[in-house]
Scaffold this motif. Structure first.
Motif, PDB file in Angstrom:
ATOM      1  N   SER A  39      23.130  80.329  50.847  1.00 50.37           N
ATOM      2  CA  SER A  39      23.659  78.807  51.038  1.00 50.37           C
ATOM      3  C   SER A  39      22.901  78.133  52.300  1.00 50.37           C
ATOM      4  CB  SER A  39      25.055  78.927  51.717  1.00 50.37           C
ATOM      5  OG  SER A  39      25.792  79.670  50.676  1.00 50.37           O
ATOM      6  N   LYS A  40      21.799  78.864  52.862  1.00 47.77           N
ATOM      7  CA  LYS A  40      21.254  77.828  54.222  1.00 47.77           C
ATOM      8  C   LYS A  40      20.471  76.786  53.665  1.00 47.77           C
ATOM      9  CE  LYS A  40      17.533  81.336  54.384  1.00 47.77           C
ATOM     10  NZ  LYS A  40      16.727  82.295  55.039  1.00 47.77           N
ATOM     11  N   ASN A  41      20.007  76.655  52.426  1.00 47.94           N
ATOM     12  CA  ASN A  41      19.277  75.507  51.947  1.00 47.94           C
ATOM     13  C   ASN A  41      20.032  74.627  51.101  1.00 47.94           C
ATOM     14  OD1 ASN A  41      16.784  76.625  53.167  1.00 47.94           O
ATOM     15  ND2 ASN A  41      16.436  77.790  51.469  1.00 47.94           N
ATOM     16  N   LEU A  42      21.180  74.973  51.059  1.00 46.44           N
ATOM     17  CA  LEU A  42      22.182  73.671  50.108  1.00 46.44           C
ATOM     18  C   LEU A  42      22.568  72.698  51.125  1.00 46.44           C
ATOM     19  CD1 LEU A  42      24.516  76.140  48.663  1.00 46.44           C
ATOM     20  CD2 LEU A  42      22.459  75.401  47.684  1.00 46.44           C
TER      21      LEU A  42
ATOM     22  N   LEU B 296      30.142  82.518  59.392  1.00 45.29           N
ATOM     23  CA  LEU B 296      29.530  81.624  58.580  1.00 45.29           C
ATOM     24  C   LEU B 296      29.401  80.330  59.285  1.00 45.29           C
ATOM     25  CD1 LEU B 296      31.234  82.497  55.189  1.00 45.29           C
ATOM     26  CD2 LEU B 296      28.873  82.975  56.059  1.00 45.29           C
ATOM     27  N   ALA B 297      30.496  79.865  60.066  1.00 45.19           N
ATOM     28  CA  ALA B 297      30.496  78.624  60.682  1.00 45.19           C
ATOM     29  C   ALA B 297      29.151  78.478  61.885  1.00 45.19           C
ATOM     30  CB  ALA B 297      31.724  78.522  61.480  1.00 45.19           C
ATOM     31  N   LYS B 298      29.068  79.685  62.497  1.00 46.41           N
ATOM     32  CA  LYS B 298      27.874  79.796  63.287  1.00 46.41           C
ATOM     33  C   LYS B 298      26.636  79.768  62.793  1.00 46.41           C
ATOM     34  CE  LYS B 298      28.617  80.236  67.439  1.00 46.41           C
ATOM     35  NZ  LYS B 298      28.643  79.182  68.450  1.00 46.41           N
ATOM     36  N   ASN B 299      26.528  80.236  61.697  1.00 46.53           N
ATOM     37  CA  ASN B 299      25.146  80.215  61.035  1.00 46.53           C
ATOM     38  C   ASN B 299      24.799  79.308  59.943  1.00 46.53           C
ATOM     39  OD1 ASN B 299      23.784  82.937  61.839  1.00 46.53           O
ATOM     40  ND2 ASN B 299      25.924  83.320  62.060  1.00 46.53           N
ATOM     41  N   LEU B 300      25.880  78.563  59.334  1.00 45.37           N
ATOM     42  CA  LEU B 300      25.781  77.501  58.206  1.00 45.37           C
ATOM     43  C   LEU B 300      26.095  76.094  58.876  1.00 45.37           C
ATOM     44  CD1 LEU B 300      26.873  79.425  55.204  1.00 45.37           C
ATOM     45  CD2 LEU B 300      24.482  78.728  55.765  1.00 45.37           C
ATOM     46  N   PRO B 301      24.978  75.389  59.631  1.00 46.48           N
ATOM     47  CA  PRO B 301      25.713  74.069  60.238  1.00 46.48           C
ATOM     48  C   PRO B 301      25.830  73.168  58.968  1.00 46.48           C
ATOM     49  CG  PRO B 301      23.297  74.453  60.737  1.00 46.48           C
ATOM     50  CD  PRO B 301      23.720  75.651  59.961  1.00 46.48           C
ATOM     51  N   ASN B 302      25.557  73.205  57.739  1.00 43.99           N
ATOM     52  CA  ASN B 302      25.810  72.392  56.759  1.00 43.99           C
ATOM     53  C   ASN B 302      27.213  72.752  56.206  1.00 43.99           C
ATOM     54  OD1 ASN B 302      24.718  75.063  55.897  1.00 43.99           O
ATOM     55  ND2 ASN B 302      24.308  74.255  53.880  1.00 43.99           N
ATOM     56  N   ALA B 303      28.053  73.443  56.502  1.00 43.99           N
ATOM     57  CA  ALA B 303      29.323  74.137  56.145  1.00 43.99           C
ATOM     58  C   ALA B 303      30.421  73.568  56.613  1.00 43.99           C
ATOM     59  CB  ALA B 303      29.233  75.649  55.732  1.00 43.99           C
ATOM     60  N   THR B 304      31.490  72.992  56.093  1.00 40.58           N
ATOM     61  CA  THR B 304      32.677  73.026  56.646  1.00 40.58           C
ATOM     62  C   THR B 304      33.533  74.234  56.212  1.00 40.58           C
ATOM     63  OG1 THR B 304      32.683  70.456  56.297  1.00 40.58           O
ATOM     64  CG2 THR B 304      34.951  71.669  56.645  1.00 40.58           C
TER      65      THR B 304
ATOM     66  N   THR C  22      45.152  84.998  66.580  1.00 42.16           N
ATOM     67  CA  THR C  22      43.925  85.871  66.974  1.00 42.16           C
ATOM     68  C   THR C  22      42.550  85.029  66.436  1.00 42.16           C
ATOM     69  OG1 THR C  22      45.188  87.903  67.065  1.00 42.16           O
ATOM     70  CG2 THR C  22      42.818  88.022  67.126  1.00 42.16           C
ATOM     71  N   ALA C  23      42.774  84.821  65.217  1.00 44.18           N
ATOM     72  CA  ALA C  23      41.348  84.180  64.703  1.00 44.18           C
ATOM     73  C   ALA C  23      41.412  82.847  65.556  1.00 44.18           C
ATOM     74  CB  ALA C  23      41.660  83.608  63.163  1.00 44.18           C
ATOM     75  N   LYS C  24      42.429  82.008  65.681  1.00 44.91           N
ATOM     76  CA  LYS C  24      41.966  80.535  66.413  1.00 44.91           C
ATOM     77  C   LYS C  24      41.497  81.124  67.721  1.00 44.91           C
ATOM     78  CE  LYS C  24      45.794  78.334  64.015  1.00 44.91           C
ATOM     79  NZ  LYS C  24      47.155  77.750  64.101  1.00 44.91           N
ATOM     80  N   GLU C  25      42.030  82.032  68.593  1.00 42.39           N
ATOM     81  CA  GLU C  25      41.292  82.466  69.845  1.00 42.39           C
ATOM     82  C   GLU C  25      39.987  82.730  69.601  1.00 42.39           C
ATOM     83  OE1 GLU C  25      43.708  85.473  71.331  1.00 42.39           O
ATOM     84  OE2 GLU C  25      45.274  84.382  71.818  1.00 42.39           O
ATOM     85  N   ASN C  26      39.477  83.578  68.534  1.00 39.17           N
ATOM     86  CA  ASN C  26      38.064  83.712  68.230  1.00 39.17           C
ATOM     87  C   ASN C  26      37.237  82.493  67.868  1.00 39.17           C
ATOM     88  OD1 ASN C  26      38.391  86.703  68.633  1.00 39.17           O
ATOM     89  ND2 ASN C  26      39.337  87.064  66.977  1.00 39.17           N
ATOM     90  N   ALA C  27      37.811  81.638  67.388  1.00 38.29           N
ATOM     91  CA  ALA C  27      37.105  80.298  66.927  1.00 38.29           C
ATOM     92  C   ALA C  27      36.670  79.678  68.426  1.00 38.29           C
ATOM     93  CB  ALA C  27      37.799  79.590  65.854  1.00 38.29           C
ATOM     94  N   LEU C  28      37.748  79.645  69.152  1.00 37.02           N
ATOM     95  CA  LEU C  28      37.587  79.111  70.484  1.00 37.02           C
ATOM     96  C   LEU C  28      36.634  79.695  71.422  1.00 37.02           C
ATOM     97  CD1 LEU C  28      41.001  77.755  71.667  1.00 37.02           C
ATOM     98  CD2 LEU C  28      39.155  76.493  71.330  1.00 37.02           C
ATOM     99  N   LEU C  29      36.552  81.083  71.526  1.00 35.94           N
ATOM    100  CA  LEU C  29      35.630  82.005  72.098  1.00 35.94           C
ATOM    101  C   LEU C  29      34.351  82.021  71.496  1.00 35.94           C
ATOM    102  CD1 LEU C  29      35.698  84.563  73.972  1.00 35.94           C
ATOM    103  CD2 LEU C  29      35.844  85.973  72.051  1.00 35.94           C
ATOM    104  N   ASN C  30      34.052  81.557  70.464  1.00 36.32           N
ATOM    105  CA  ASN C  30      32.847  81.514  69.759  1.00 36.32           C
ATOM    106  C   ASN C  30      32.111  80.258  69.599  1.00 36.32           C
ATOM    107  OD1 ASN C  30      31.645  84.290  69.490  1.00 36.32           O
ATOM    108  ND2 ASN C  30      33.700  84.442  68.514  1.00 36.32           N
ATOM    109  N   ASN C  31      33.138  79.118  70.002  1.00 34.70           N
ATOM    110  CA  ASN C  31      32.584  77.691  69.924  1.00 34.70           C
ATOM    111  C   ASN C  31      32.471  77.249  68.484  1.00 34.70           C
ATOM    112  OD1 ASN C  31      32.499  75.147  70.795  1.00 34.70           O
ATOM    113  ND2 ASN C  31      30.126  75.334  71.173  1.00 34.70           N
ATOM    114  N   ALA C  32      33.092  77.845  67.495  1.00 38.03           N
ATOM    115  CA  ALA C  32      33.106  77.820  66.035  1.00 38.03           C
ATOM    116  C   ALA C  32      34.278  76.558  65.548  1.00 38.03           C
ATOM    117  CB  ALA C  32      33.033  78.956  65.365  1.00 38.03           C
ATOM    118  N   SER C  33      33.664  75.769  64.661  1.00 42.15           N
ATOM    119  CA  SER C  33      34.694  74.982  63.844  1.00 42.15           C
ATOM    120  C   SER C  33      35.284  75.478  62.771  1.00 42.15           C
ATOM    121  CB  SER C  33      34.019  73.477  63.757  1.00 42.15           C
ATOM    122  OG  SER C  33      35.032  72.668  63.008  1.00 42.15           O
ATOM    123  N   VAL C  34      36.556  75.887  62.538  1.00 42.16           N
ATOM    124  CA  VAL C  34      37.175  76.570  61.582  1.00 42.16           C
ATOM    125  C   VAL C  34      38.654  75.915  61.345  1.00 42.16           C
ATOM    126  CG1 VAL C  34      37.897  78.561  60.143  1.00 42.16           C
ATOM    127  CG2 VAL C  34      36.020  78.717  61.834  1.00 42.16           C
ATOM    128  N   LYS C  35      38.745  75.225  60.211  1.00 48.59           N
ATOM    129  CA  LYS C  35      40.248  74.748  59.766  1.00 48.59           C
ATOM    130  C   LYS C  35      40.961  75.832  59.360  1.00 48.59           C
ATOM    131  CE  LYS C  35      37.971  70.379  58.509  1.00 48.59           C
ATOM    132  NZ  LYS C  35      38.137  69.692  60.037  1.00 48.59           N
TER     133      LYS C  35
END
Length: 281
Positions: free
Chosen positions: A109-112, A131-139, A152-165
């Protein structure tokens, strides 16, 4: 108590429960976590005095290990795909095999261009966040039935500064997904009840059965449902990725092929087991 004395006690109490190499690994992990001491530090400072508050934690950890509580639950965290994740008894502990699934998606996916990815059964959020941390082209979207897991998942997203819905839903009771996606990925429950006898006590007694087990007479329940939804909600040339039961690779591939997916591929993990499946719309 001196650290050399605690080490002796630690190894003595666990010696009949675990292999020596595993005991050493446990010791290294909890000492570095609580005392910020490496294995070399311990060797060079055998007379290091452990403070009483730290000793209480270490002795409790030893007690929990004696009851086969996973070390990750004891310290409340684990490392996965180079990131730190909080873990507790509401979520499965991420496995190394799942890192291979993520790496495969990143490579594909990295070149999409701009893409949308849905992770079904997110648990800790390890797939979605990695995936959010490694694919800046992805929502990235992540779905789970468990409100506690999503917390817990939301806490982990904050912990890793990752944008996930995040989405709370029971995938088995959904007739539609919220959107159309370029990629749908899932590591759903896939362990049959009959396989319990082969599982380690620390997993059976501690990790959430909701995220692990399926009935023997319908082991591909989640793959069937997610496959049907993916057929309707993957965009043109979209891809479906699964982590699968190593004993049911052929059956899972046949199920997905029967839904008219193309390029259905089984992939082996680092141990040579059928562990991943990829298919295209």
């Amino acid at each position: 108590m001196l650290i050399k004395e605690f080490k002796t006690q630690f190894f003595t109490e666990l010696s009949e429960l675990y292999p020596q190499t595993e005991i050493q690994s446990f010791f290294n992990i909890i000492i570095e976590y609580k005392l910020n001491l490496t294995r070399i530090d311990v060797a060079l400072q055998p007379d290091f005095e452990i403070k009483s508050v730290d000793l209480n934690f270490l002795k409790n950890a030893l007690s929990e290990l004696s009851k086969f509580t996973p070390i990750q639950y004891i310290i409340g965290e684990t490392e996965f795909f180079g990131l730190k994740f909080k873990v507790n008894k509401n979520v499965l502990i991420p496995r190394p095999e799942t890192e291979e699934l993520i790496q495969s998606i990143i490579e594909d996916s990295k070149n999409l261009g701009e893409i949308k990815i849905l992770d079904i059964g997110t648990g800790t959020g390890c797939i979605a966040i990695s995936l959010a941390k490694n694919l800046p082209n992805a929502t990235i979207f992540a779905l789970d039935i468990s409100s506690e897991a999503l917390k817990t998942a939301k806490e982990n997203a904050l912990l890793n500064n990752a944008s996930v819905k995040f989405i709370e839903a029971d995938i088995l009771n959904l007739d539609e997904l919220p959107s159309t996606y370029s990629i749908i990925v899932s590591n759903p429950p896939y362990v049959r009840e009959l396989e319990k006898q082969h599982m380690q006590k620390n997993v059976l007694d501690n990790e959430p059965h909701l995220a692990l087990f399926v009935e023997d007479d319908n082991p591909l329940l989640f793959y069937n449902k997610i496959g049907d939804l993916a057929k309707k909600h993957l965009s043109s040339k979209g891809n479906l990725y699964f982590e699968i039961n190593q004993y049911l690779g052929k059956e899972t591939a046949e199920l997905i092929s029967e839904k008219d997916f193309k390029n259905v591929q089984l992939k082996k993990d680092m141990f040579g087991e059928d562990r991943m499946l990829k298919a295209s719309i």
